[in-house]
Scaffold this motif. Sequence first.
Motif, PDB file in Angstrom:
ATOM      1  N   UNK A   1       1.045  -1.138   0.105  1.00 22.68           N
ATOM      2  CA  UNK A   1      -0.034  -0.016   0.031  1.00 22.68           C
ATOM      3  C   UNK A   1       0.837   1.418  -0.048  1.00 22.68           C
ATOM      4  N   UNK A   2       0.829   2.147  -1.334  1.00 21.10           N
ATOM      5  CA  UNK A   2       2.002   3.126  -1.282  1.00 21.10           C
ATOM      6  C   UNK A   2       1.100   4.527  -1.520  1.00 21.10           C
ATOM      7  N   UNK A   3      -0.187   4.432  -0.992  1.00 22.26           N
ATOM      8  CA  UNK A   3      -0.933   5.704  -1.488  1.00 22.26           C
ATOM      9  C   UNK A   3      -0.743   6.911  -0.430  1.00 22.26           C
ATOM     10  N   UNK A   4      -1.079   8.233  -0.787  1.00 20.51           N
ATOM     11  CA  UNK A   4      -0.885   8.983   0.114  1.00 20.51           C
ATOM     12  C   UNK A   4      -2.027   8.901   1.272  1.00 20.51           C
ATOM     13  N   UNK A   5      -1.831   9.660   2.211  1.00 20.18           N
ATOM     14  CA  UNK A   5      -2.610   9.491   3.610  1.00 20.18           C
ATOM     15  C   UNK A   5      -4.004   9.760   3.027  1.00 20.18           C
ATOM     16  N   UNK A   6      -5.028   8.837   3.353  1.00 16.74           N
ATOM     17  CA  UNK A   6      -6.497   8.953   2.840  1.00 16.74           C
ATOM     18  C   UNK A   6      -6.709   8.321   1.493  1.00 16.74           C
ATOM     19  N   UNK A   7      -5.512   7.992   0.901  1.00 18.40           N
ATOM     20  CA  UNK A   7      -5.674   7.479  -0.476  1.00 18.40           C
ATOM     21  C   UNK A   7      -5.391   6.096  -0.673  1.00 18.40           C
ATOM     22  N   UNK A   8      -6.062   5.246  -1.026  1.00 13.51           N
ATOM     23  CA  UNK A   8      -5.811   3.931  -1.297  1.00 13.51           C
ATOM     24  C   UNK A   8      -4.953   3.450  -2.558  1.00 13.51           C
ATOM     25  N   UNK A   9      -3.756   3.029  -2.554  1.00 12.60           N
ATOM     26  CA  UNK A   9      -3.296   2.731  -3.579  1.00 12.60           C
ATOM     27  C   UNK A   9      -2.317   1.428  -3.480  1.00 12.60           C
ATOM     28  N   UNK A  10      -2.740   0.295  -3.852  1.00 17.88           N
ATOM     29  CA  UNK A  10      -1.969  -1.108  -3.803  1.00 17.88           C
ATOM     30  C   UNK A  10      -1.445  -1.472  -5.152  1.00 17.88           C
ATOM     31  N   UNK A  11      -0.453  -2.029  -4.937  1.00 18.66           N
ATOM     32  CA  UNK A  11       0.494  -2.485  -5.997  1.00 18.66           C
ATOM     33  C   UNK A  11       1.073  -3.763  -5.612  1.00 18.66           C
ATOM     34  N   UNK A  12       0.876  -4.818  -6.719  1.00 13.97           N
ATOM     35  CA  UNK A  12       1.402  -6.105  -6.591  1.00 13.97           C
ATOM     36  C   UNK A  12       2.897  -6.060  -7.049  1.00 13.97           C
ATOM     37  N   UNK A  13       3.730  -6.611  -6.165  1.00 11.12           N
ATOM     38  CA  UNK A  13       5.330  -6.604  -6.581  1.00 11.12           C
ATOM     39  C   UNK A  13       5.833  -7.986  -6.668  1.00 11.12           C
ATOM     40  N   UNK A  14       6.601  -8.071  -7.641  1.00  9.96           N
ATOM     41  CA  UNK A  14       7.230  -9.493  -8.061  1.00  9.96           C
ATOM     42  C   UNK A  14       8.784  -9.509  -8.264  1.00  9.96           C
ATOM     43  N   UNK A  15       9.305 -10.434  -7.895  1.00 10.90           N
ATOM     44  CA  UNK A  15      10.817 -10.400  -7.692  1.00 10.90           C
ATOM     45  C   UNK A  15      11.133 -11.968  -7.897  1.00 10.90           C
ATOM     46  N   UNK A  16      12.155 -12.169  -9.020  1.00 10.79           N
ATOM     47  CA  UNK A  16      12.621 -13.446  -9.086  1.00 10.79           C
ATOM     48  C   UNK A  16      14.016 -13.602  -9.107  1.00 10.79           C
ATOM     49  N   UNK A  17      14.493 -14.986  -9.006  1.00  6.30           N
ATOM     50  CA  UNK A  17      15.908 -15.342  -8.823  1.00  6.30           C
ATOM     51  C   UNK A  17      16.270 -15.581  -7.335  1.00  6.30           C
ATOM     52  N   UNK A  18      17.747 -15.615  -7.347  1.00  6.53           N
ATOM     53  CA  UNK A  18      18.091 -15.691  -6.000  1.00  6.53           C
ATOM     54  C   UNK A  18      17.886 -14.280  -5.180  1.00  6.53           C
ATOM     55  N   UNK A  19      17.758 -13.124  -5.696  1.00  9.33           N
ATOM     56  CA  UNK A  19      17.564 -12.079  -4.999  1.00  9.33           C
ATOM     57  C   UNK A  19      16.297 -12.032  -4.222  1.00  9.33           C
ATOM     58  N   UNK A  20      15.254 -12.930  -4.817  1.00  7.72           N
ATOM     59  CA  UNK A  20      14.027 -13.169  -4.431  1.00  7.72           C
ATOM     60  C   UNK A  20      14.355 -13.790  -3.085  1.00  7.72           C
ATOM     61  N   UNK A  21      14.874 -14.930  -2.993  1.00  6.86           N
ATOM     62  CA  UNK A  21      15.074 -15.583  -1.677  1.00  6.86           C
ATOM     63  C   UNK A  21      15.918 -14.549  -0.733  1.00  6.86           C
ATOM     64  N   UNK A  22      16.832 -13.791  -0.928  1.00  7.57           N
ATOM     65  CA  UNK A  22      17.570 -12.907  -0.035  1.00  7.57           C
ATOM     66  C   UNK A  22      16.789 -11.869   0.477  1.00  7.57           C
ATOM     67  N   UNK A  23      15.578 -11.403  -0.267  1.00  9.92           N
ATOM     68  CA  UNK A  23      14.694 -10.289   0.261  1.00  9.92           C
ATOM     69  C   UNK A  23      13.528 -10.778   1.226  1.00  9.92           C
ATOM     70  N   UNK A  24      13.150 -12.057   0.877  1.00  7.18           N
ATOM     71  CA  UNK A  24      11.991 -12.586   1.871  1.00  7.18           C
ATOM     72  C   UNK A  24      12.201 -12.522   3.396  1.00  7.18           C
ATOM     73  N   UNK A  25      13.294 -12.643   3.671  1.00  7.28           N
ATOM     74  CA  UNK A  25      13.459 -12.591   5.239  1.00  7.28           C
ATOM     75  C   UNK A  25      13.323 -11.182   5.669  1.00  7.28           C
ATOM     76  N   UNK A  26      13.566 -10.230   4.861  1.00  3.64           N
ATOM     77  CA  UNK A  26      13.273  -8.764   5.234  1.00  3.64           C
ATOM     78  C   UNK A  26      11.848  -8.347   5.214  1.00  3.64           C
ATOM     79  N   UNK A  27      10.947  -9.100   4.711  1.00  2.00           N
ATOM     80  CA  UNK A  27       9.611  -8.691   4.531  1.00  2.00           C
ATOM     81  C   UNK A  27       8.543  -9.544   5.666  1.00  2.00           C
ATOM     82  N   UNK A  28       7.662  -8.345   6.115  1.00  5.04           N
ATOM     83  CA  UNK A  28       6.541  -8.892   7.018  1.00  5.04           C
ATOM     84  C   UNK A  28       5.389  -8.141   7.063  1.00  5.04           C
ATOM     85  N   UNK A  29       4.251  -8.658   7.071  1.00  2.00           N
ATOM     86  CA  UNK A  29       3.037  -7.567   7.140  1.00  2.00           C
ATOM     87  C   UNK A  29       3.144  -6.539   7.911  1.00  2.00           C
TER      88      UNK A  29
END
Length: 95
Positions: free
Chosen positions: A33-61
């Motif tokens: 969710x990257x919208x301005x305050x009061x604005x809903x803007x949701x974008x799907x993100x995709x990443x592939x390859x070994x960098x995807x595995x490296x990024x996953x531990x950094x991410x949590x809801x």
Amino acid sequence: MTGNRIELEGRLLNQPEVRITPAGTPVLRFTVDCGAPGEELRLGIVMTGESALAAKPLLAPGRQVKVIGTMRTLKGSLKTEIGFEVVAASIERSE
């Protein structure tokens, strides 16, 4: 100069998922969710390859992230009501 580049910061909305393609390529997907305050803007993100595995531990809801990448139009079975997603070149926590 023109090009397809996007840089965004937002709050992770869901638990990131990593799936492995039949060819063995890791694919990481999540929504931000990257919208301005009061604005809903949701974008799907995709990443592939070994960098995807490296990024996953950094991410949590709920965590703030910074994503740099490109936009692409979804086609076929990947198409959602949004119609496009961000293909990440880099993902980092922004808290």
